[in-house]
Design a protein around this motif. Structure first.
Motif, PDB file in Angstrom:
ATOM      1  N   ASP A 177      51.350 -33.054 -42.621  1.00 55.46           N
ATOM      2  CA  ASP A 177      51.956 -32.028 -43.470  1.00 55.46           C
ATOM      3  C   ASP A 177      51.013 -31.562 -44.568  1.00 55.46           C
ATOM      4  O   ASP A 177      51.261 -30.521 -45.187  1.00 55.46           O
ATOM      5  N   LEU A 178      49.965 -32.333 -44.840  1.00 54.28           N
ATOM      6  CA  LEU A 178      49.055 -32.027 -45.942  1.00 54.28           C
ATOM      7  C   LEU A 178      47.799 -31.314 -45.447  1.00 54.28           C
ATOM      8  O   LEU A 178      47.257 -31.651 -44.402  1.00 54.28           O
ATOM      9  N   PHE A 235      58.286 -42.633 -48.586  1.00 54.14           N
ATOM     10  CA  PHE A 235      59.026 -42.500 -49.842  1.00 54.14           C
ATOM     11  C   PHE A 235      59.297 -41.034 -50.193  1.00 54.14           C
ATOM     12  O   PHE A 235      60.388 -40.684 -50.618  1.00 54.14           O
ATOM     13  N   VAL A 236      58.287 -40.167 -50.001  1.00 58.03           N
ATOM     14  CA  VAL A 236      58.443 -38.764 -50.392  1.00 58.03           C
ATOM     15  C   VAL A 236      58.929 -37.876 -49.251  1.00 58.03           C
ATOM     16  O   VAL A 236      59.290 -36.723 -49.462  1.00 58.03           O
ATOM     17  N   GLY A 237      58.935 -38.405 -48.030  1.00 60.45           N
ATOM     18  CA  GLY A 237      59.423 -37.621 -46.910  1.00 60.45           C
ATOM     19  C   GLY A 237      58.404 -36.659 -46.327  1.00 60.45           C
ATOM     20  O   GLY A 237      58.764 -35.576 -45.866  1.00 60.45           O
ATOM     21  N   LEU A 286      43.756 -30.310 -46.058  1.00 61.96           N
ATOM     22  CA  LEU A 286      42.607 -31.063 -46.550  1.00 61.96           C
ATOM     23  C   LEU A 286      42.479 -30.909 -48.062  1.00 61.96           C
ATOM     24  O   LEU A 286      42.178 -31.883 -48.764  1.00 61.96           O
ATOM     25  N   ASP A 287      42.731 -29.726 -48.579  1.00 63.31           N
ATOM     26  CA  ASP A 287      42.677 -29.516 -50.031  1.00 63.31           C
ATOM     27  C   ASP A 287      43.733 -30.338 -50.762  1.00 63.31           C
ATOM     28  O   ASP A 287      43.480 -30.862 -51.849  1.00 63.31           O
ATOM     29  N   GLU A 288      44.910 -30.468 -50.179  1.00 61.82           N
ATOM     30  CA  GLU A 288      45.956 -31.277 -50.808  1.00 61.82           C
ATOM     31  C   GLU A 288      45.582 -32.750 -50.800  1.00 61.82           C
ATOM     32  O   GLU A 288      45.816 -33.452 -51.799  1.00 61.82           O
ATOM     33  N   VAL A 289      44.971 -33.225 -49.731  1.00 68.86           N
ATOM     34  CA  VAL A 289      44.512 -34.620 -49.671  1.00 68.86           C
ATOM     35  C   VAL A 289      43.457 -34.862 -50.742  1.00 68.86           C
ATOM     36  O   VAL A 289      43.505 -35.864 -51.466  1.00 68.86           O
ATOM     37  N   LYS A 290      42.513 -33.935 -50.867  1.00 73.57           N
ATOM     38  CA  LYS A 290      41.470 -34.072 -51.892  1.00 73.57           C
ATOM     39  C   LYS A 290      42.080 -34.064 -53.289  1.00 73.57           C
ATOM     40  O   LYS A 290      41.647 -34.819 -54.165  1.00 73.57           O
ATOM     41  N   ASN A 295      60.329 -15.598 -50.900  1.00 72.67           N
ATOM     42  CA  ASN A 295      61.082 -16.547 -51.728  1.00 72.67           C
ATOM     43  C   ASN A 295      61.263 -17.888 -51.018  1.00 72.67           C
ATOM     44  O   ASN A 295      61.161 -18.942 -51.647  1.00 72.67           O
ATOM     45  N   ILE A 296      61.502 -17.862 -49.725  1.00 73.11           N
ATOM     46  CA  ILE A 296      61.618 -19.102 -48.961  1.00 73.11           C
ATOM     47  C   ILE A 296      60.286 -19.845 -48.967  1.00 73.11           C
ATOM     48  O   ILE A 296      60.231 -21.054 -49.169  1.00 73.11           O
ATOM     49  N   PHE A 297      59.200 -19.105 -48.753  1.00 68.03           N
ATOM     50  CA  PHE A 297      57.865 -19.712 -48.781  1.00 68.03           C
ATOM     51  C   PHE A 297      57.595 -20.338 -50.150  1.00 68.03           C
ATOM     52  O   PHE A 297      57.139 -21.479 -50.244  1.00 68.03           O
ATOM     53  N   ALA A 298      57.880 -19.602 -51.230  1.00 65.79           N
ATOM     54  CA  ALA A 298      57.616 -20.104 -52.577  1.00 65.79           C
ATOM     55  C   ALA A 298      58.443 -21.351 -52.858  1.00 65.79           C
ATOM     56  O   ALA A 298      57.938 -22.320 -53.432  1.00 65.79           O
ATOM     57  N   PHE A 299      59.694 -21.365 -52.457  1.00 59.60           N
ATOM     58  CA  PHE A 299      60.551 -22.532 -52.656  1.00 59.60           C
ATOM     59  C   PHE A 299      60.002 -23.727 -51.890  1.00 59.60           C
ATOM     60  O   PHE A 299      59.938 -24.840 -52.409  1.00 59.60           O
ATOM     61  N   THR A 300      59.604 -23.506 -50.643  1.00 63.42           N
ATOM     62  CA  THR A 300      59.076 -24.580 -49.808  1.00 63.42           C
ATOM     63  C   THR A 300      57.807 -25.161 -50.415  1.00 63.42           C
ATOM     64  O   THR A 300      57.619 -26.375 -50.451  1.00 63.42           O
ATOM     65  N   GLU A 301      56.921 -24.312 -50.907  1.00 63.37           N
ATOM     66  CA  GLU A 301      55.679 -24.786 -51.515  1.00 63.37           C
ATOM     67  C   GLU A 301      55.955 -25.553 -52.802  1.00 63.37           C
ATOM     68  O   GLU A 301      55.292 -26.545 -53.087  1.00 63.37           O
ATOM     69  N   THR A 302      56.925 -25.113 -53.593  1.00 64.86           N
ATOM     70  CA  THR A 302      57.285 -25.823 -54.820  1.00 64.86           C
ATOM     71  C   THR A 302      57.831 -27.210 -54.480  1.00 64.86           C
ATOM     72  O   THR A 302      57.462 -28.199 -55.107  1.00 64.86           O
ATOM     73  N   GLU A 303      58.679 -27.272 -53.467  1.00 57.15           N
ATOM     74  CA  GLU A 303      59.240 -28.553 -53.031  1.00 57.15           C
ATOM     75  C   GLU A 303      58.128 -29.476 -52.527  1.00 57.15           C
ATOM     76  O   GLU A 303      58.114 -30.672 -52.835  1.00 57.15           O
ATOM     77  N   LYS A 304      57.191 -28.922 -51.800  1.00 51.67           N
ATOM     78  CA  LYS A 304      56.074 -29.718 -51.287  1.00 51.67           C
ATOM     79  C   LYS A 304      55.225 -30.236 -52.440  1.00 51.67           C
ATOM     80  O   LYS A 304      54.811 -31.396 -52.447  1.00 51.67           O
ATOM     81  N   GLN A 305      54.970 -29.403 -53.449  1.00 50.82           N
ATOM     82  CA  GLN A 305      54.164 -29.836 -54.589  1.00 50.82           C
ATOM     83  C   GLN A 305      54.866 -30.957 -55.339  1.00 50.82           C
ATOM     84  O   GLN A 305      54.224 -31.897 -55.812  1.00 50.82           O
ATOM     85  N   GLU A 306      56.178 -30.894 -55.443  1.00 45.97           N
ATOM     86  CA  GLU A 306      56.929 -31.975 -56.089  1.00 45.97           C
ATOM     87  C   GLU A 306      56.779 -33.280 -55.314  1.00 45.97           C
ATOM     88  O   GLU A 306      56.623 -34.349 -55.904  1.00 45.97           O
ATOM     89  N   LYS A 307      56.791 -33.197 -53.988  1.00 51.55           N
ATOM     90  CA  LYS A 307      56.603 -34.390 -53.165  1.00 51.55           C
ATOM     91  C   LYS A 307      55.190 -34.943 -53.342  1.00 51.55           C
ATOM     92  O   LYS A 307      55.000 -36.161 -53.423  1.00 51.55           O
ATOM     93  N   ILE A 308      54.218 -34.069 -53.426  1.00 61.50           N
ATOM     94  CA  ILE A 308      52.832 -34.501 -53.651  1.00 61.50           C
ATOM     95  C   ILE A 308      52.722 -35.201 -55.002  1.00 61.50           C
ATOM     96  O   ILE A 308      52.079 -36.250 -55.118  1.00 61.50           O
TER      97      ILE A 308
END
Length: 80
Positions: A60-61, A53-55, A63-67, A15-28
């Motif tokens: 933190d990203l 701006f997004v913190g 390579l797939d997230e950058v793409k 649950n902590i992992f899922a929350f962290t990933e959701t928060e990261k996706q919102e920042k992306i």
């Protein structure tokens, strides 16, 4: 998660992992919007400002997230 029915510790960790990933996706997603609203998303100063701006930091990203960010910004700029 369904595969850890008997372990409250593993459920909490997931649950902590899922929350962290959701928060990261919102920042992306906010970063993508920032780039699309900018005068030039390829400008290094714009990129630094977007991370601030997004913190997030560049490291933190993945390579797939950058793409993903590059594709989304390119797609949205082509439809403006």
């Amino acid at each position: 998660p369904p595969w850890y029915r008997d372990s409250s510790v593993e459920t909490l960790a997931f649950n902590i992992f899922a929350f962290t990933e959701t928060e990261k996706q919102e920042k992306i997603n906010r970063m993508i919007e920032y780039f699309c609203d900018s005068h030039n998303p390829d400008d290094i100063d714009v990129q630094a400002a977007a991370f601030n701006f997004v913190g997030l930091q560049p490291m933190d990203l993945t390579l797939d997230e950058v793409k993903y960010i590059e594709r989304e910004v390119s797609r949205r700029w082509c439809h403006m």
